[in-house]
Design a protein around this motif. Structure first.
Motif, PDB file in Angstrom:
ATOM      1  N   VAL A 128       0.248  -1.425   0.179  1.00 42.88           N
ATOM      2  CA  VAL A 128      -0.199   0.110  -0.094  1.00 42.88           C
ATOM      3  C   VAL A 128       1.027   1.002   0.508  1.00 42.88           C
ATOM      4  CG1 VAL A 128      -1.781  -1.317   0.872  1.00 42.88           C
ATOM      5  CG2 VAL A 128       0.062   0.316   2.588  1.00 42.88           C
ATOM      6  N   TYR A 129       0.496   1.800  -0.856  1.00 45.60           N
ATOM      7  CA  TYR A 129       1.334   3.466  -0.985  1.00 45.60           C
ATOM      8  C   TYR A 129       1.178   4.606  -0.205  1.00 45.60           C
ATOM      9  CZ  TYR A 129       1.588   8.087  -2.866  1.00 45.60           C
ATOM     10  OH  TYR A 129       1.745   9.723  -2.625  1.00 45.60           O
ATOM     11  N   GLY A 130       2.149   4.478   0.507  1.00 43.66           N
ATOM     12  CA  GLY A 130       1.845   5.764   1.883  1.00 43.66           C
ATOM     13  C   GLY A 130       1.532   6.865   1.311  1.00 43.66           C
ATOM     14  N   THR A 131      -0.255   7.365   1.204  1.00 47.25           N
ATOM     15  CA  THR A 131      -0.128   8.980   0.734  1.00 47.25           C
ATOM     16  C   THR A 131      -0.291   9.720   1.157  1.00 47.25           C
ATOM     17  OG1 THR A 131      -2.197   6.464   0.074  1.00 47.25           O
ATOM     18  CG2 THR A 131      -3.423   9.838  -0.523  1.00 47.25           C
ATOM     19  N   LYS A 132       0.255  10.201   2.060  1.00 48.68           N
ATOM     20  CA  LYS A 132       1.178  11.050   2.934  1.00 48.68           C
ATOM     21  C   LYS A 132       2.182  11.565   2.494  1.00 48.68           C
ATOM     22  CE  LYS A 132       0.954   8.442   5.865  1.00 48.68           C
ATOM     23  NZ  LYS A 132       0.599   7.225   7.550  1.00 48.68           N
ATOM     24  N   ALA A 133       2.817  10.900   1.348  1.00 46.50           N
ATOM     25  CA  ALA A 133       4.349  11.389   0.876  1.00 46.50           C
ATOM     26  C   ALA A 133       3.774  11.842  -0.224  1.00 46.50           C
ATOM     27  CB  ALA A 133       4.646  10.195   0.482  1.00 46.50           C
ATOM     28  N   PHE A 134       2.422  12.250  -0.474  1.00 45.19           N
ATOM     29  CA  PHE A 134       2.063  13.024  -1.837  1.00 45.19           C
ATOM     30  C   PHE A 134       0.762  12.327  -2.250  1.00 45.19           C
ATOM     31  CE2 PHE A 134       2.302  14.753  -6.178  1.00 45.19           C
ATOM     32  CZ  PHE A 134       1.667  16.152  -6.122  1.00 45.19           C
ATOM     33  N   ALA A 135      -0.120  12.804  -1.420  1.00 42.49           N
ATOM     34  CA  ALA A 135      -2.029  12.691  -2.272  1.00 42.49           C
ATOM     35  C   ALA A 135      -2.293  13.471  -3.449  1.00 42.49           C
ATOM     36  CB  ALA A 135      -2.667  13.218  -0.740  1.00 42.49           C
ATOM     37  N   ASN A 136      -2.193  12.271  -4.234  1.00 47.85           N
ATOM     38  CA  ASN A 136      -2.080  12.815  -5.795  1.00 47.85           C
ATOM     39  C   ASN A 136      -3.402  11.827  -6.923  1.00 47.85           C
ATOM     40  OD1 ASN A 136      -0.887  12.242  -9.437  1.00 47.85           O
ATOM     41  ND2 ASN A 136      -1.146  14.233  -7.863  1.00 47.85           N
ATOM     42  N   VAL A 137      -4.389  11.603  -6.666  1.00 49.80           N
ATOM     43  CA  VAL A 137      -4.693  11.299  -7.872  1.00 49.80           C
ATOM     44  C   VAL A 137      -4.418   9.942  -8.846  1.00 49.80           C
ATOM     45  CG1 VAL A 137      -7.436  11.002  -9.085  1.00 49.80           C
ATOM     46  CG2 VAL A 137      -7.112  12.292  -7.197  1.00 49.80           C
ATOM     47  N   ALA A 138      -3.509  10.716  -9.745  1.00 47.61           N
ATOM     48  CA  ALA A 138      -2.459  10.059 -10.602  1.00 47.61           C
ATOM     49  C   ALA A 138      -1.946   9.087 -10.189  1.00 47.61           C
ATOM     50  CB  ALA A 138      -1.971  11.248 -11.473  1.00 47.61           C
ATOM     51  N   LEU A 139      -1.047   9.676  -9.134  1.00 54.29           N
ATOM     52  CA  LEU A 139      -0.237   8.536  -8.633  1.00 54.29           C
ATOM     53  C   LEU A 139      -0.261   7.515  -8.633  1.00 54.29           C
ATOM     54  CD1 LEU A 139       2.491  10.522  -6.578  1.00 54.29           C
ATOM     55  CD2 LEU A 139       2.761   9.491  -9.006  1.00 54.29           C
ATOM     56  N   LEU A 140      -2.100   7.810  -7.148  1.00 53.39           N
ATOM     57  CA  LEU A 140      -2.781   6.717  -6.605  1.00 53.39           C
ATOM     58  C   LEU A 140      -3.153   5.709  -8.203  1.00 53.39           C
ATOM     59  CD1 LEU A 140      -4.895   8.707  -3.616  1.00 53.39           C
ATOM     60  CD2 LEU A 140      -3.343   6.325  -3.130  1.00 53.39           C
ATOM     61  N   GLN A 141      -3.601   5.902  -8.710  1.00 51.30           N
ATOM     62  CA  GLN A 141      -4.170   5.217 -10.260  1.00 51.30           C
ATOM     63  C   GLN A 141      -2.876   4.759 -11.112  1.00 51.30           C
ATOM     64  OE1 GLN A 141      -5.548   8.830 -11.899  1.00 51.30           O
ATOM     65  NE2 GLN A 141      -7.641   8.545 -11.792  1.00 51.30           N
ATOM     66  N   LEU A 142      -1.910   5.051 -10.585  1.00 49.83           N
ATOM     67  CA  LEU A 142      -0.641   4.565 -11.623  1.00 49.83           C
ATOM     68  C   LEU A 142      -0.134   3.399 -10.702  1.00 49.83           C
ATOM     69  CD1 LEU A 142       1.814   5.199 -13.311  1.00 49.83           C
ATOM     70  CD2 LEU A 142       2.831   5.604 -10.915  1.00 49.83           C
ATOM     71  N   PHE A 143      -0.141   3.509  -9.487  1.00 50.78           N
ATOM     72  CA  PHE A 143      -0.167   2.602  -8.527  1.00 50.78           C
ATOM     73  C   PHE A 143      -1.256   1.834  -8.059  1.00 50.78           C
ATOM     74  CE2 PHE A 143       3.121   5.655  -5.949  1.00 50.78           C
ATOM     75  CZ  PHE A 143       4.119   4.692  -6.765  1.00 50.78           C
ATOM     76  N   ALA A 144      -2.740   1.866  -8.257  1.00 43.42           N
ATOM     77  CA  ALA A 144      -3.034   1.072  -8.250  1.00 43.42           C
ATOM     78  C   ALA A 144      -3.501  -0.033  -9.320  1.00 43.42           C
ATOM     79  CB  ALA A 144      -4.929   1.465  -7.930  1.00 43.42           C
ATOM     80  N   ARG A 145      -3.185   0.537 -10.670  1.00 35.97           N
ATOM     81  CA  ARG A 145      -3.384  -0.378 -11.958  1.00 35.97           C
ATOM     82  C   ARG A 145      -2.245  -1.436 -12.117  1.00 35.97           C
ATOM     83  NH1 ARG A 145      -4.151   4.865 -15.021  1.00 35.97           N
ATOM     84  NH2 ARG A 145      -1.917   4.983 -15.774  1.00 35.97           N
ATOM     85  N   GLU A 146      -1.062  -1.127 -10.690  1.00 33.83           N
ATOM     86  CA  GLU A 146       0.065  -1.850 -10.807  1.00 33.83           C
ATOM     87  C   GLU A 146       0.003  -2.986  -9.556  1.00 33.83           C
ATOM     88  OE1 GLU A 146       3.552  -2.162 -12.342  1.00 33.83           O
ATOM     89  OE2 GLU A 146       1.958  -1.229 -13.785  1.00 33.83           O
ATOM     90  N   GLY A 147      -1.521  -2.958  -9.309  1.00 26.23           N
ATOM     91  CA  GLY A 147      -1.948  -3.757  -7.651  1.00 26.23           C
ATOM     92  C   GLY A 147      -2.178  -3.711  -6.391  1.00 26.23           C
ATOM     93  N   LEU A 148      -1.273  -2.428  -6.733  1.00 27.43           N
ATOM     94  CA  LEU A 148      -0.812  -1.525  -5.133  1.00 27.43           C
ATOM     95  C   LEU A 148      -2.311  -0.657  -4.737  1.00 27.43           C
ATOM     96  CD1 LEU A 148       2.198  -1.694  -5.790  1.00 27.43           C
ATOM     97  CD2 LEU A 148       2.121   0.625  -4.844  1.00 27.43           C
ATOM     98  N   GLY A 149      -2.009  -1.094  -2.955  1.00 27.67           N
ATOM     99  CA  GLY A 149      -2.776  -0.372  -2.834  1.00 27.67           C
ATOM    100  C   GLY A 149      -3.234   0.656  -1.975  1.00 27.67           C
ATOM    101  N   ALA A 150      -3.114   1.047  -1.088  1.00 25.21           N
ATOM    102  CA  ALA A 150      -3.230   3.368   0.100  1.00 25.21           C
ATOM    103  C   ALA A 150      -3.544   3.023   1.504  1.00 25.21           C
ATOM    104  CB  ALA A 150      -4.345   3.864  -0.917  1.00 25.21           C
ATOM    105  N   ASP A 151      -2.318   3.824   1.889  1.00 27.50           N
ATOM    106  CA  ASP A 151      -2.091   3.834   3.363  1.00 27.50           C
ATOM    107  C   ASP A 151      -3.022   5.563   3.869  1.00 27.50           C
ATOM    108  OD1 ASP A 151      -1.542   5.009   5.786  1.00 27.50           O
ATOM    109  OD2 ASP A 151       0.616   4.371   4.986  1.00 27.50           O
ATOM    110  N   VAL A 152      -3.967   5.382   4.247  1.00 31.28           N
ATOM    111  CA  VAL A 152      -4.513   6.542   4.667  1.00 31.28           C
ATOM    112  C   VAL A 152      -4.786   6.936   6.266  1.00 31.28           C
ATOM    113  CG1 VAL A 152      -6.507   6.748   1.840  1.00 31.28           C
ATOM    114  CG2 VAL A 152      -6.560   6.365   4.243  1.00 31.28           C
ATOM    115  N   SER A 153      -4.511   7.885   6.035  1.00 28.60           N
ATOM    116  CA  SER A 153      -4.492   8.405   7.766  1.00 28.60           C
ATOM    117  C   SER A 153      -5.366   9.662   7.860  1.00 28.60           C
ATOM    118  CB  SER A 153      -3.917   8.964   8.268  1.00 28.60           C
ATOM    119  OG  SER A 153      -2.758   9.738   7.407  1.00 28.60           O
TER     120      SER A 153
END
Ligand code: LLP
Length: 427
Positions: free
Chosen positions: A72-97
């Motif tokens: 899961v990508y630690g979203t706090k490092a840079f909350a950005n929809v495009a980055l989250l999408q890129l990672f999600a397409r690779e099978g990653l999730g998101a750590d949100v706080s």
């Protein structure tokens, strides 16, 4: 005295801090096949440029560590929809706080079973939103059992504070015995017991800090986690089916920094856990900085240059409002001049921001060919915790961000304007 009198040697050494696609072409820095000068012209400065190939390479390196694990990508490092999408397409999730980070993950369509919701002080609204999203919630305080249950949360992990003091800036240590995060083993055990009655107590979580350069401390944390799992099994008859080993691996900001690779760091943690605990458990890894830090380069336009006493000052069109890490953590960066990347180094310069205080220094001392107004300064390894911690100090709008790949650039965060800021004003 400059350490690197040979100009090309200087460039090569500095480039190792840059993303994978960084190259010098006819004396100019190129990122993802696009000239830095062209990026600055099209999108303005300051500009954070992300190299897609480096983002993907880091994500894939994490996934190779344990193909069964959820990264899961630690979203706090840079909350950005495009980055989250890129990672999600690779099978990653998101750590949100926070609710805000959760909204970014939902906008990016990160699947609910890949969202982990953290926080040492979650509001009821946040717990309800996490429940609606179907996220896994990490319990961080004893009273969260009841609150999460009332909010309709189903699956939870319990955050263990293993009592490990990581060697990093004290502001980003998270697992020492007086940390505001997590629960000591006795409280964590009681929280697991209480959670089992009301929630799906799926597992445990540990995260010892950020910008970590050592592996041994994280291994010690894994050992304590294994001890904790053993206690849970012996005393409660409960074993975790999910074990979240956190994030924390650092990135090199300067040539002197020495850091393990993703494979070395995360691989060692996973191996240690598997050696210590032989029951089936799915692992979660939660990297933030090491996924995106090296992929990001910040471009600044050089403005005023002057000598003050023995210091050669070079002022840039940003500073502590787009990267407060030097002020917060004493972070040290390096730089090169993107439009004359191969010119001979002629001195040591202090890179100052444009904000109204003397502490607004981005780089205390960096060797460069003499910078002049209009030059473009490129600061590597600035992809993580820069824009995400940016402010509007001095009424300065926050920078734009782009992703570059194969000679193309795509805007992923538009530049803020002063009109955006004035919109909050009520008079
Ligand atoms: N998991 C948890 C529970 C965390 O608290 C963090 C970071 C991460 C994962 C991701 O850690 P990373 O892999 O990025 O180190 N603003 C600071 C960093 C704060 C980190 C907060 N938590 C900085 O600029 O250094």
């Amino acid at each position: 005295m400059p350490i690197f009198s040979d100009a090309s040697r200087h460039t090569v050494l500095v480039l190792e801090l840059f993303p994978e696609t960084a190259a010098i072409d006819q004396g100019e820095l190129v990122l993802g096949g696009v000239r830095a000068t062209a990026l600055a012209e099209e999108f303005g400065t300051p500009l954070v440029v992300y190299c897609e190939r480096t983002l993907l390479a880091q994500a894939r390196e994490y996934q190779r560590v344990d193909p069964e694990a959820l990264v899961v990508y630690g979203t706090k490092a840079f909350a950005n929809v495009a980055l989250l999408q890129l990672f999600a397409r690779e099978g990653l999730g998101a750590d949100v706080s926070t609710l805000g980070e959760l909204r970014f993950a939902l906008r990016a369509d990160v699947p609910s079973d890949r969202i982990v919701f953290h926080g040492n002080n979650k509001s009821d609204e946040e717990l309800r939103a996490a429940a609606r999203a179907g996220a896994t919630v990490v319990l961080d305080a004893p009273d969260e059992v009841e609150r999460a249950s009332n909010a309709g949360v189903e699956r939870v992990l319990v955050r263990l504070t293993p009592g490990v003091e990581a060697e990093t800036h004290e502001s980003i240590q998270t697992a020492h015995s007086e940390s505001k995060f997590g629960l000591d083993p006795d409280q964590a055990l009681a929280t697991v017991a209480a959670a089992r009655g009301r929630l799906d107590a799926a597992g445990v979580h540990v995260h010892i800090g950020s910008q970590l350069a050592r592996i041994d401390e994280s291994l010690a944390a894994v050992d304590r986690l294994v001890e904790f799992c053993t206690r849970c099994r012996d005393q409660l008859g409960w074993s975790p089916r999910i074990v979240d080993l956190g994030g924390g691996l650092g990135v090199r900001h300067a040539r002197a920094d020495q850091l393990p690779t993703v494979a070395e760091f995360a691989g060692a943690l996973v191996t240690r856990f598997r050696e210590g605990w032989n029951e089936p458990a799915r692992l979660i890894l939660e990297p933030g900085r090491s996924l995106i830090g090296r992929a990001g380069v910040t471009l600044y336009r050089v403005g005023a240059t002057k000598r003050s006493g023995s210091i050669d000052y070079v002022a840039i069109d940003g500073g502590m409002s787009d990267n407060p890490r030097p002020q917060l953590y004493g972070a040290r960066y390096e730089a090169l001049i993107a439009n004359k990347a191969e010119e001979r180094v002629d001195g040591t310069y202090r890179i100052a921001g444009k904000h109204c205080e003397s502490g607004d220094v981005l780089i205390d001392a960096v060797e460069l060919p003499r910078p002049r107004g209009g030059d473009l300064l490129a600061v590597p390894a600035t992809g993580a915790y820069t824009l995400s911690m940016a402010s509007n100090y001095n009424g300065v709008p926050r920078p734009a961000a782009v992703i570059v790949a194969d000679g193309n650039a795509r805007l992923i965060r538009r530049r803020e304007t002063v009109d955006d800021l004035l919109r909050y004003e009520t008079s």
